[in-house]
Design a protein around this motif. Structure first.
Motif, mmCIF file in Angstrom:
data_model
loop_
_atom_site.group_PDB
_atom_site.id
_atom_site.type_symbol
_atom_site.label_atom_id
_atom_site.label_comp_id
_atom_site.label_asym_id
_atom_site.label_seq_id
_atom_site.Cartn_x
_atom_site.Cartn_y
_atom_site.Cartn_z
ATOM 1 N N LEU A 157 0.819 -1.214 0.000
ATOM 2 C CA LEU A 157 0.000 0.000 0.000
ATOM 3 C C LEU A 157 0.853 1.263 0.000
ATOM 4 C CD1 LEU A 157 -2.961 -0.829 2.381
ATOM 5 C CD2 LEU A 157 -3.115 -0.111 0.000
ATOM 6 N N GLU A 171 1.386 2.836 -3.229
ATOM 7 C CA GLU A 171 0.235 3.446 -3.896
ATOM 8 C C GLU A 171 0.197 4.950 -3.611
ATOM 9 O OE1 GLU A 171 -2.191 1.905 -5.783
ATOM 10 O OE2 GLU A 171 -1.220 -0.064 -5.581
ATOM 11 N N ASN A 189 -2.169 7.308 -3.932
ATOM 12 C CA ASN A 189 -3.313 7.828 -3.172
ATOM 13 C C ASN A 189 -3.236 7.451 -1.701
ATOM 14 O OD1 ASN A 189 -4.303 9.019 -5.465
ATOM 15 N ND2 ASN A 189 -5.833 7.448 -5.862
ATOM 16 N N PHE A 190 -2.702 6.281 -1.409
ATOM 17 C CA PHE A 190 -2.527 5.873 -0.016
ATOM 18 C C PHE A 190 -1.562 6.818 0.695
ATOM 19 C CE2 PHE A 190 -0.577 3.310 3.358
ATOM 20 C CZ PHE A 190 -1.701 2.848 4.012
ATOM 21 N N GLU A 202 -9.050 3.148 1.135
ATOM 22 C CA GLU A 202 -8.075 3.174 0.041
ATOM 23 C C GLU A 202 -7.422 1.800 -0.114
ATOM 24 O OE1 GLU A 202 -6.502 4.272 -3.197
ATOM 25 O OE2 GLU A 202 -7.505 5.884 -2.093
ATOM 26 N N ASN A 245 -9.954 -0.429 -1.772
ATOM 27 C CA ASN A 245 -10.022 -0.063 -3.181
ATOM 28 C C ASN A 245 -8.867 -0.691 -3.963
ATOM 29 O OD1 ASN A 245 -10.914 1.464 -5.531
ATOM 30 N ND2 ASN A 245 -9.163 2.787 -5.149
ATOM 31 N N SER A 246 -7.673 -0.617 -3.421
ATOM 32 C CA SER A 246 -6.511 -1.197 -4.098
ATOM 33 C C SER A 246 -6.655 -2.706 -4.240
ATOM 34 C CB SER A 246 -5.225 -0.864 -3.336
ATOM 35 O OG SER A 246 -5.001 0.529 -3.346
ATOM 36 N N GLU A 259 -9.240 -3.407 -6.957
ATOM 37 C CA GLU A 259 -8.656 -3.166 -8.277
ATOM 38 C C GLU A 259 -7.742 -4.318 -8.697
ATOM 39 O OE1 GLU A 259 -6.757 0.648 -8.370
ATOM 40 O OE2 GLU A 259 -8.670 1.720 -8.511
ATOM 41 N N ALA A 260 -6.947 -4.842 -7.765
ATOM 42 C CA ALA A 260 -6.049 -5.949 -8.091
ATOM 43 C C ALA A 260 -6.836 -7.201 -8.490
ATOM 44 C CB ALA A 260 -5.127 -6.251 -6.906
ATOM 45 N N LYS A 297 -14.556 -1.127 -10.210
ATOM 46 C CA LYS A 297 -13.452 -0.239 -9.850
ATOM 47 C C LYS A 297 -13.944 1.180 -9.566
ATOM 48 C CE LYS A 297 -9.437 -1.269 -12.062
ATOM 49 N NZ LYS A 297 -8.549 -1.558 -13.198
#
Length: 124
Positions: free
Chosen positions: A21, A24, A26-27, A65, A68-69, A72-73, A90
């Protein structure tokens, strides 16, 4: 019965996930905002209740977040090519992050804006 070796193995996986994370963007932005919330909280000596809102609001935004990641994965794994349902999943996950981030921001504004205004007025 508690199986400590299994617990520590799970904890290791959790730290690996946190490491992922941290890569990432945004994280990292959410962490930066959390840092500012902590700094402002310390500077303005906020109440216990205000601390709860700052920590909980930021914690939820950061956790969402992460969710969300992960979504998405999984979606990228299941649907490497474009698919409208993959986009929907997504986009909904990203929208959920936005909701928690806005709720956190509103908490920050309610807590800190009056304190910032009073501080600036005291300087004038």
């Amino acid at each position: 019965m508690i199986l400590f070796p299994k617990f520590f193995k799970s904890l290791n996986y959790a730290f690996q996930g946190l490491g992922m994370l941290l890569k990432e963007n945004n994280f990292r932005i959410h962490l930066l905002i959390f840092g500012f919330g902590l700094l402002f909280g310390w500077f303005f000596d906020i109440s216990v209740t205000e601390w709860l809102f700052v920590i909980l609001g930021n914690g939820l935004a950061i956790a969402s977040e992460g969710f969300n990641s992960a979504i998405e994965a999984v979606v990228d794994l299941a649907s490497p090519d474009f698919h409208p349902l993959a986009k929907k999943a997504k986009d909904i996950a990203a929208g959920s992050v936005w909701i928690t981030a806005m709720a956190s921001m509103i908490c920050h504004i309610i807590i800190f804006l009056p304190k910032i205004i009073n501080f600036v007025e005291s300087l004038l």
